[in-house]
Design an enzyme around this catalytic site. Structure first.
Site: not given
Length: 257
Positions: A120-121, A138
């Site tokens: 994520h991200d 992440g």
């Protein structure tokens, strides 16, 4: 446009000209696929995903899945944005952002080999290669033309510099310097990525300047002094290394001695 009869495509998905969807693939709601994209058998493109033209998604890849993050809420609206001309091979996973409006980004021309993972991200630049089973946690940032070898693990919040090469099975827990090879457990700079530099058009003078900068870091010249000297060398690549180091929050993988 070709969609296999067994594929499941949400009614609001936006598919460009020449898109091909294979058997048993799933395209969820609020997905955008650019012209000439290919989604192979059993691949899943999750909601809120945008994929640019001519990108290929291989069998059993899952793109835009929910983050593996305890902070993530089921009603979060976050996104996965993938550029053009990418090739994501079998079993690749890319997770969307972990907070409302968050985005996981992949640039153009990237090659993610089988079972590699982007969490994520993350922000991944252009022409990045991730070999089989490589994984980035992440909020990792990977700059253009980095090469991440097979079975590499990258700790959350780390940065991988431009034209960096990460060696086989390395454990990256600090920022990996641009233009360098980082290898080992924990990862340490092992020298310049000379093959990558030459392939990408770096001339002898630029490479010589990078060697000089690397020698300063290897010799453990006091960091502020080293950065000042690097910025005075008149080399754009060396200045990029200095700026990269100065911007580090986790520290950087120093050259091994």
């Amino acid at each position: 446009m070709t969609i296999h009869a067994s594929a499941v495509v949400a009614s609001d998905a936006k598919l460009g000209a020449g898109v091909r969807i294979g058997p048993f693939a799933v395209i969820e709601e609020d997905v955008v696929l650019g012209d000439a994209c290919e989604v192979a058998a059993h691949a899943v493109i999750k909601r809120h995903t945008r994929i640019g033209a001519r990108s290929r998604i291989a069998e059993h890849a899952v793109i835009g899945g929910d983050p593996q993050d305890f902070k993530f809420k089921a009603d979060c609206v976050s996104y996965t944005e993938i550029g053009e001309d990418n090739w994501l091979r079998e079993g690749v996973t890319v997770h969307r952002g972990s907070r409302d409006g968050g985005v996981t980004r992949l640039g153009n021309g990237c090659f993610l080999m089988a079972y590699s993972h982007v969490a994520h991200d993350c922000v991944v630049g252009n022409n990045v290669v991730m070999a089989n089973t490589a994984g980035i946690a992440g909020e990792v940032v990977v700059h253009d033309r980095a090469f991440i070898s097979a079975a590499v693990t990258v700790h959350q919040f780390c940065r991988i510099g431009r034209n960096a090469m990460i060696g086989l099975s390395a454990k990256v827990v600090q920022d990996a310097l641009p233009f360098c090879i980082t290898d080992g457990n924990p990862g340490r700079a092992r020298g310049l990525n000379l093959v990558g530099l030459k392939r990408n058009g770096f001339g002898k003078d630029e490479i010589a300047a990078l060697k000089g900068a690397y020698r300063m870091l290897y010799a453990r010249v006091p960091l502020e002094q080293a950065l000042a000297e690097m910025r005075s060398m008149g080399s754009a690549a060396v200045a990029e290394v200095a700026d990269f180091i100065a911007g580090s929050k986790r520290g950087f993988a120093h050259p091994t001695r």
